[in-house]
Design an enzyme around this catalytic site. Structure first.
Site, PDB file in Angstrom:
ATOM      1  N   LYS A  45     -42.414  18.313  -2.596  1.00 19.93           N
ATOM      2  CA  LYS A  45     -42.024  17.120  -2.579  1.00 19.93           C
ATOM      3  C   LYS A  45     -40.323  17.126  -2.741  1.00 19.93           C
ATOM      4  CE  LYS A  45     -40.838  15.989  -7.194  1.00 19.93           C
ATOM      5  NZ  LYS A  45     -39.494  17.035  -7.305  1.00 19.93           N
TER       6      LYS A  45
ATOM      7  N   ASP B 176     -44.390  15.669 -13.301  1.00 18.76           N
ATOM      8  CA  ASP B 176     -44.615  15.434 -11.877  1.00 18.76           C
ATOM      9  C   ASP B 176     -45.826  15.862 -11.439  1.00 18.76           C
ATOM     10  OD1 ASP B 176     -43.586  17.954 -11.614  1.00 18.76           O
ATOM     11  OD2 ASP B 176     -42.132  17.472 -10.196  1.00 18.76           O
TER      12      ASP B 176
END
Length: 270
Positions: A8, A133
């Site tokens: 990401k 995350d």
């Protein structure tokens, strides 16, 4: 079952304040990209095992987040032994969330393989125990991340068709090192509002607060950002707290992609 845990990027990263627990509250848009590892998990007839290939991963294999994810579910659901193999492609210390993705995909594969029936919300709660995350990769779709980066708000952001170039200059920056140099501050502008604007306006508005302390320390990062702009990027930025710098390009991919051989470069369409 084999799946491909993807990386990401952070579209903007505002470090708002330091929390009493030592973490930082932040605001950032997490956006999935196609740079991926490969993760295979199969039932085993004997003792569970975990093996690695590809990029060298520091530490003992059973300290890996993938193994910790397996142990986490194994305690509660009495999972049978497995054979797990991770082929590492996403660089570490790169700000791309590769290790977090591997952990989250482990949870998802185990959930599917052994018919645990766990919802995305339950999987996210397990993922949060593994890293700030990790939970993002359960649904793996663009979100506005707040608090420690583990609380998500929906965001209407679609960059489909945009081209991206990611450059990792063979320089690992640990999370601890990155956070040691930051000074939290109240954002002057709301990131959600900035991301609603046309990406051509993002260049000087959608910023990563880590750049302020890391660019002077590692000049190559600023040089990469400038090079991506010279190549025609509409927006370029460091991703997360690591050392990958990415550029977003509208339309076709740039033709003049050239970086030192020791760098890792990935490009594709979002």
């Amino acid at each position: 079952m084999i799946q491909f845990p993807n990386a990401k990027i952070n579209l903007g990263l505002q470090l708002v304040e330091k929390r009493p627990d030592g973490f930082h509250n932040l605001v950032s848009c997490f956006y999935p990209v196609g740079w991926s590892d490969a993760l295979e998990i199969l039932p085993a007839n004997d003792e569970p095992s975990f093996t690695l290939s590809g990029l060298p991963v520091p530490g003992e294999p059973k300290q890996n987040l993938c193994w910790k994810a397996y142990e986490l579910l194994r305690k509660e659901y009495q999972l049978p032994p497995i054979k797990m193999h991770l082929h590492k492609v996403i660089p570490m210390g790169a700000g791309l969330g590769g290790g977090s993705a591997d952990a989250a995909f482990t949870l998802k594969i185990l959930n599917s393989t052994f018919d645990l029936g766990l919802s995305d919300e339950i999987l996210q709660n397990y993922a949060r125990q593994l890293g700030s995350d990790c939970a993002f990769f359960v649904k793996n779709e663009p979100v506005l991340a707040v608090e420690k980066g583990d609380v998500f708000e929906e965001i209407n952001l679609d960059l489909k068709g945009w081209h991206i170039v990611l450059v990792y200059p063979n320089l690992a920056i640990s999370t601890a090192e990155a956070y040691a140099g930051v000074v939290p501050r109240t954002p002057e502008k709301d990131l959600r509002s900035l991301l609603k604007q046309d990406p051509i306006t993002w260049k000087n508005e959608v910023v990563n607060d880590f750049e302020l302390s890391l660019f002077p320390k590692y000049p190559v990062l600023g040089e990469l950002k400038e090079q991506l702009y010279q190549m025609g990027a509409v927006c370029a930025s460091m991703s997360g707290s690591g050392s990958t710098v990415f550029g977003l390009f509208s339309g076709n991919q740039p033709e003049n992609v050239s970086f030192p051989a020791e760098y890792s470069v990935w490009q594709g369409t979002l």
